[in-house]
Design a protein around this motif. Structure first.
Motif, mmCIF file in Angstrom:
data_model
loop_
_atom_site.group_PDB
_atom_site.id
_atom_site.type_symbol
_atom_site.label_atom_id
_atom_site.label_comp_id
_atom_site.label_asym_id
_atom_site.label_seq_id
_atom_site.Cartn_x
_atom_site.Cartn_y
_atom_site.Cartn_z
ATOM 1 N N TYR A 1 10.743 9.078 10.002
ATOM 2 C CA TYR A 1 9.511 8.421 10.433
ATOM 3 C C TYR A 1 8.865 9.190 11.582
ATOM 4 N N LEU A 2 9.647 9.577 12.562
ATOM 5 C CA LEU A 2 9.107 10.340 13.687
ATOM 6 C C LEU A 2 8.613 11.712 13.240
ATOM 7 N N TYR A 3 9.357 12.342 12.364
ATOM 8 C CA TYR A 3 8.982 13.680 11.889
ATOM 9 C C TYR A 3 7.624 13.639 11.186
ATOM 10 N N LEU A 4 7.372 12.589 10.416
ATOM 11 C CA LEU A 4 6.139 12.487 9.639
ATOM 12 C C LEU A 4 4.949 12.038 10.473
ATOM 13 N N ALA A 5 5.205 11.479 11.662
ATOM 14 C CA ALA A 5 4.130 10.924 12.478
ATOM 15 C C ALA A 5 3.309 12.035 13.127
ATOM 16 N N LYS A 6 2.066 11.699 13.461
ATOM 17 C CA LYS A 6 1.220 12.610 14.222
ATOM 18 C C LYS A 6 1.074 12.073 15.638
ATOM 19 N N CYS A 7 0.891 13.010 16.577
ATOM 20 C CA CYS A 7 0.690 12.640 17.975
ATOM 21 C C CYS A 7 -0.791 12.431 18.201
ATOM 22 N N ALA B 1 -12.125 3.601 11.203
ATOM 23 C CA ALA B 1 -11.617 4.771 10.493
ATOM 24 C C ALA B 1 -10.186 4.536 10.028
ATOM 25 N N ALA B 2 -9.928 4.793 8.762
ATOM 26 C CA ALA B 2 -8.577 4.653 8.219
ATOM 27 C C ALA B 2 -7.661 5.703 8.831
ATOM 28 N N SER B 3 -6.371 5.433 8.826
ATOM 29 C CA SER B 3 -5.409 6.427 9.274
ATOM 30 C C SER B 3 -5.316 7.551 8.255
ATOM 31 N N GLU B 4 -4.872 8.677 8.724
ATOM 32 C CA GLU B 4 -4.779 9.868 7.875
ATOM 33 C C GLU B 4 -3.765 9.645 6.755
ATOM 34 N N MET B 5 -4.020 10.289 5.634
ATOM 35 C CA MET B 5 -3.155 10.166 4.468
ATOM 36 C C MET B 5 -2.747 11.563 4.028
ATOM 37 N N THR B 6 -1.487 11.740 3.669
ATOM 38 C CA THR B 6 -1.058 13.050 3.190
ATOM 39 C C THR B 6 0.086 12.880 2.196
ATOM 40 N N LYS B 7 0.512 13.986 1.608
ATOM 41 C CA LYS B 7 1.482 13.936 0.520
ATOM 42 C C LYS B 7 2.902 13.690 1.037
ATOM 43 N N TRP B 8 3.644 12.916 0.274
ATOM 44 C CA TRP B 8 5.043 12.602 0.567
ATOM 45 C C TRP B 8 5.903 13.765 0.081
ATOM 46 N N PHE B 9 6.271 14.633 1.019
ATOM 47 C CA PHE B 9 7.047 15.824 0.730
ATOM 48 C C PHE B 9 6.355 16.639 -0.378
ATOM 49 N N ASN B 10 7.032 16.989 -1.443
ATOM 50 C CA ASN B 10 6.380 17.803 -2.478
ATOM 51 C C ASN B 10 6.080 16.973 -3.730
ATOM 52 N N THR B 11 5.684 15.716 -3.523
ATOM 53 C CA THR B 11 5.315 14.840 -4.633
ATOM 54 C C THR B 11 3.808 14.617 -4.639
ATOM 55 N N ASN B 12 3.329 13.914 -5.647
ATOM 56 C CA ASN B 12 1.917 13.542 -5.709
ATOM 57 C C ASN B 12 1.707 12.118 -5.194
ATOM 58 N N TYR B 13 2.653 11.610 -4.455
ATOM 59 C CA TYR B 13 2.502 10.312 -3.790
ATOM 60 C C TYR B 13 1.999 10.561 -2.369
ATOM 61 N N HIS B 14 1.071 9.715 -1.898
ATOM 62 C CA HIS B 14 0.506 9.852 -0.560
ATOM 63 C C HIS B 14 1.031 8.749 0.351
ATOM 64 N N TYR B 15 1.316 9.102 1.592
ATOM 65 C CA TYR B 15 1.691 8.085 2.574
ATOM 66 C C TYR B 15 0.677 8.086 3.713
ATOM 67 N N ILE B 16 0.608 6.967 4.409
ATOM 68 C CA ILE B 16 -0.270 6.828 5.560
ATOM 69 C C ILE B 16 0.479 7.331 6.797
ATOM 70 N N TYR C 1 0.842 -1.208 0.000
ATOM 71 C CA TYR C 1 0.000 0.000 0.000
ATOM 72 C C TYR C 1 0.871 1.250 0.000
ATOM 73 N N ASP C 2 1.855 1.296 0.896
ATOM 74 C CA ASP C 2 2.693 2.480 1.055
ATOM 75 C C ASP C 2 3.903 2.088 1.886
ATOM 76 N N HIS C 3 5.084 2.593 1.553
ATOM 77 C CA HIS C 3 6.290 2.191 2.258
ATOM 78 C C HIS C 3 6.360 2.745 3.676
ATOM 79 N N VAL C 4 5.714 3.881 3.946
ATOM 80 C CA VAL C 4 5.670 4.381 5.327
ATOM 81 C C VAL C 4 4.767 3.475 6.167
ATOM 82 N N LEU C 5 3.643 3.062 5.583
ATOM 83 C CA LEU C 5 2.756 2.127 6.282
ATOM 84 C C LEU C 5 3.467 0.791 6.527
ATOM 85 N N SER C 6 4.246 0.338 5.569
ATOM 86 C CA SER C 6 5.022 -0.893 5.767
ATOM 87 C C SER C 6 5.982 -0.738 6.946
ATOM 88 N N THR C 7 6.555 0.461 7.080
ATOM 89 C CA THR C 7 7.454 0.720 8.204
ATOM 90 C C THR C 7 6.696 0.673 9.525
#
Length: 756
Positions: A165-171, A109-124, A66-72
């Motif tokens: 990974y920590l930087y991209l995570a939400k609390c 409810a699915a986890s939030e999804m947003t853009k991977w830096f300034n690309t059109n790829y989305h990560y969970i 699905y997404d490499h961040v989700l795999s992590t």
């Protein structure tokens, strides 16, 4: 001699085989064993393509269901509590986090999804909390390493770096310093490195793209701590940075305990001698010399001249690679049979980019660039081509003034005229634009493109689909309708096919999120509109109803950033060319009797530079381009726009500067948290916060949507609120769409009584 490696390869397959396999599994048409078999075939083909092209060290771990961040997240066993279930296996848990539903186990409810830096790829987005405990969880990385090695490949596992990974995570609803979780996180990364070492792995790639941002000091210290810890695990570490330069952190990078560093030298004019000095002779210097995010053939002659001296100095400690993972590039240009020969000669997809690395390596080994000069002739020809340039378009852009980006009157005057003309109720309901793209619609489009049906037959089917969409909306009692976009394949590709200066491909797919792939058009020349693009379809839809029909367009910034953009002209100029073409379309829609026109800009936020110090210059030209597209109409014509998955705090001023009469935004996955941007900024215009998440098959109930609208009304006056889903509905089925929209309308009608 220089060494070649790759940071990542497209995981979807040449013909989107992974998409179809995963969706078949979700539908229950295949079992998990068959799903794994199909995925293995894709991986093996990918490795073979790269090896045959001359890549020495192949990435493993770039494959993701699905997404490499989700795999992590699964690797770290950081699964949100609501997604934990004793009734499902780890793969279904992964899908439930991404989609809110899986073939086995409960829906949530699915986890939030947003853009991977300034690309059109989305990560969970990972969800973490104070006291979070990590442990080595589900991962197929180790099996994939064994799989690739058994096939004779030399491999380099790829991991999302722990600090990124920590930087991209939400609390999860708590305020705490995420970096306090780093020691626990590093312990699990260490376990993963130990397992890889035991499998005979020599190099591991640690991706830390946050180094291209302007970071708080704490994150720089965390990176130092991270690499100091990970370097103890007896595998060689390659730090990978990409998407921009990292000049402000070169001293930090110099001190990191890594065995090599990868720099993207395509996105900027990096000083190679400075990078060489920072890395030192004992460590590997990896240069991203081929653009991993675009489709243009590389000027290998120029690359050779740029790196020849460095190659002679460094030998096998110089590694050559794409600028970033090729995840963002289509798979193989050789599949394209409908591009004209000249245009095709200007292009290179993922397989060809790997071959470019092989060509450079061979030329450096032979100390001769003769083959590269020949290869680069097409690049030189493109730069001189009269086909690319249109004097009339260039003159029109040059004549633009500040007034071309202004409506006739301020919003307060416009909205009064619009309310009088439209006479809509409190909390008007609408949708974002698209309705389900059924198998019948897709088959009709394929048959038409293949010449199996006539234009008249195609148009009849599309009109029937539009009529059906209108009838469904009227039955649901939605206030402002859309025609459903049955005739459109993709919100950007559709316009790319109708505008001059664009080309489109047959198989140029890239992953957007999960199983969702897009096929971006290629902007190769100056952009113009030769004839109306949407007027006829919208007029037809309006003729079927007494309710107001929205004209639906994709905005100039989104068309720009969701295309493979030409690299020989600055982005503001290209955006203004597109904006002028759209301006003509907007005026034609108004003149055809369409009183509400939506110009979508979901890519507005993702186009921002990675460095905050450069944001304002971008926001100024991007907002201007939008206003140029929208400002040719009368005050009584209502202009809408739509954005999704954005951090609005960063751009709230620019959103206001766009001056759309109504903006619809994604807020449902974040439980209206994104509306916090509007607490401290007096946004002047109307807004439609999305009240349900269309990216999951779950049906929202009435009470849930009412609660969300109540929450929105605490931040924005109800008289300025619209009610809508958070995005278009093309990926959903009709039954779930009708049920969800019916609940939305019921919730709205109940709230009108309560709030009036």
């Amino acid at each position: 001699m220089a060494y070649t490696h790759n940071l990542g390869f497209p995981r979807i397959g040449k013909r989107r085989e992974l998409k179809f396999a995963v969706e078949s599994y979700w539908a229950g048409d295949i079992n998990q064993a068959e799903l794994h078999n199909r995925a293995a075939a894709i991986r093996q083909e990918n490795w073979a393509l790269q090896a045959q092209a001359g890549v020495d060290l192949l990435p493993v771990g770039d494959f993701a269901w699905y997404d490499h961040v989700l795999s992590t997240t699964l690797l770290l066993n950081a699964i949100p509590k609501r997604h934990q279930s004793d009734n499902s296996n780890p793969l279904d848990t992964l899908f439930r986090i991404g989609r809110g539903r899986a073939p086995s186990g409960c829906a949530c409810a699915a986890s939030e999804m947003t853009k991977w830096f300034n690309t059109n790829y989305h990560y969970i987005v990972p969800e973490l909390h104070a006291g979070q405990e990590f442990s080595l969880g589900y991962s197929e990385l180790f099996a994939h390493v064994e799989e690739a090695k058994a096939l004779g490949h030399n491999v380099k596992p790829v991991l999302v770096g722990p600090v990124t990974y920590l930087y991209l995570a939400k609390c999860d609803g708590e305020e705490f310093d995420k970096l306090t979780l780093l020691p626990s996180l590093l312990a699990v990364y260490g376990q993963a490195l130990n397992k890889l070492k035991a499998l005979g792995v020599e190099w591991v790639q640690i991706d830390e793209p946050i180094l291209t941002l302007e970071l708080p000091e704490g994150y720089l210290q965390a990176l130092t701590q991270s690499f100091t810890h990970l370097s103890k695990h007896q595998v060689k570490l390659l730090l990978a940075t990409y998407f921009d330069e990292v000049n402000q952190y070169l001293e930090n990078i110099q001190s990191f305990a890594v065995d090599g560093v990868h720099f993207d030298v395509v996105s900027n004019n990096a000083d190679l001698s400075a990078l060489d000095e920072v890395v030192g002779q004992e460590r590997v210097l990896s240069l991203g010399i081929v653009n991993g995010r675009n489709v243009w053939r590389t000027d290998l002659e120029a690359v050779y001249e740029r790196i020849q001296a460095l190659n002679e100095k460094r030998g096998d400690t110089l590694w050559l690679a794409p600028s970033c993972s090729l995840l963002h590039s289509p798979v193989d240009l050789e599949q394209e049979q409908q591009l004209d020969d000249e245009l095709k000669s200007w292009l290179a997809f993922a397989a060809q980019k790997c071959a470019e690395l092989g060509l450079v390596k061979e030329a450096l080994a032979q100390q001769s660039n003769i083959a590269l000069v020949e290869y680069s002739k097409a690049v030189k020809h493109r730069a001189q081509s009269t086909r690319v340039n249109n004097a009339d378009v260039q003159a029109r852009v040059k004549s633009l003034t500040a007034n071309d980006g202004k409506r006739h009157s301020k919003f307060a005057q416009r909205i009064a005229l619009q309310q009088q003309a439209l006479n809509l109720p409190l909390l008007p309901t609408t949708t974002i634009g698209s309705f389900p793209q059924t198998q019948d619609i897709r088959q009709t489009r394929r048959d038409f493109k293949a010449g199996c049906i006539s234009n008249a037959e195609y148009e009849q089917v599309m009109q029937e689909q539009i009529q059906f969409a209108v009838e469904q909306q009227e039955a649901l009692d939605i206030d402002v309708l859309v025609h459903g976009e049955a005739e459109r394949n993709d919100m950007v590709e559709y316009f790319g096919e109708l505008l001059e200066g664009f080309a489109f491909t047959q198989f140029g797919w890239v992953q957007s999120y999960g199983s969702r792939c897009v096929k971006p058009p290629i902007i190769w020349g100056d952009v113009s509109r030769s004839q109306p693009m949407t007027v006829r379809w919208t007029q037809y839809a309006q003729s079927l109803t007494d309710k107001y029909m929205k004209g639906m367009l994709t905005g100039p910034v989104t068309i720009l950033f969701w295309s493979f953009v030409r690299d020989d002209l600055d982005k503001p100029s290209i955006a203004n060319q597109i904006a002028l073409a759209l301006r003509d379309e907007v005026v034609d829609l108004q003149n055809a009797g369409i009183k509400v026109i939506q110009i979508d800009e979901p890519a507005f936020r993702e186009g921002m530079p990675l460095k905050q110090s450069q944001w304002q210059a971008y926001l100024d030209w991007a907002a201007y381009a939008f206003r140029v597209s929208a400002s040719g109409v009368e005050d009584a014509t209502q202009i809408h726009t739509h954005m999704c998955y954005s951090e609005f705090n960063d751009i709230i001023g620019a959103i206001a500067d766009m001056d759309a009469d109504v903006i619809t935004i994604e807020t449902s996955r974040s439980n209206m948290e994104l509306l916090s941007a509007f607490e401290h900024f007096d946004y002047p215009n109307d807004i439609g916060p999305g009240v349900y998440d269309i990216h999951t098959p779950n049906i929202p109930d009435v009470s849930w949507m009412k609660a969300l609208i109540h929450k929105a009304a605490q931040k924005i006056p109800a008289r300025r609120l619209w009610v809508n889903p958070d995005c278009g509905l093309k990926t959903r089925g009709w039954e779930e769409t009708k049920e969800a929209l019916n609940n939305m309308v019921i919730a709205t009608k109940e709230l009108r009584k309560e709030l009036s």
